[in-house]
Design an enzyme around this catalytic site. Sequence first.
Site, PDB file in Angstrom:
ATOM      1  N   CYS A  98      18.211  22.287  -4.652  1.00  0.00           N
ATOM      2  CA  CYS A  98      17.254  22.500  -3.556  1.00  0.00           C
ATOM      3  C   CYS A  98      17.249  21.375  -2.526  1.00  0.00           C
ATOM      4  O   CYS A  98      16.555  21.478  -1.514  1.00  0.00           O
ATOM      5  CB  CYS A  98      15.849  22.705  -4.119  1.00  0.00           C
ATOM      6  SG  CYS A  98      15.096  21.195  -4.744  1.00  0.00           S
ATOM      7  N   CYS A 118      17.937   5.998 -10.774  1.00  0.00           N
ATOM      8  CA  CYS A 118      16.586   5.478 -10.578  1.00  0.00           C
ATOM      9  C   CYS A 118      15.801   6.555  -9.835  1.00  0.00           C
ATOM     10  O   CYS A 118      16.036   6.802  -8.654  1.00  0.00           O
ATOM     11  CB  CYS A 118      16.677   4.186  -9.771  1.00  0.00           C
ATOM     12  SG  CYS A 118      15.123   3.347  -9.557  1.00  0.00           S
TER      13      CYS A 118
HETATM   14 ZN   LIG Z   1      15.481  20.956  -7.002  1.00  0.00          ZN
END
Ligand SMILES: [Zn+2]
Length: 129
Positions: A98, A118
């Site tokens: 996404c 991280c």
């Molecule tokens: Zn996503």
Amino acid sequence: MNKPTDDQDLRLRLSPQQYEVTQHAETEPPFTGEYWNVKDDGTYSCIVCGTDLFRSETKYESGSGWPSFYEAMEDGLIETREDRSHGMVRTEILCATCGAHLGHVFTDGPRPTGLRYCVNSASLDLKRD
Ligand SMILES: [Zn+2]
């Protein structure tokens, strides 16, 4: 799994911090996020689209104040791109599904990968086992 959705829906569904981090590449302050100090077993998925990204077995204590992983669950889940903001050259990591901003990846991680993903807690949703 939730489907990637439009901006207005995201604003309603995410907290303001989750929205700013995932959509505008903000960074939560260290040692403040929900997951930096969590050791529970489970799967960390993208807060926006629900794609599973990291397993608790690859989470480790980095001392950075952000959830840190040495490996993603599978190749291709995480996209990287060069980030030259804040006077540094870093490698940004994004959800490949996404495009949500996750954090950065560094090369000072532990074996076996030597990588340190991280990640902002605000970008993640832990599904405990
Ligand atoms: Zn996503």
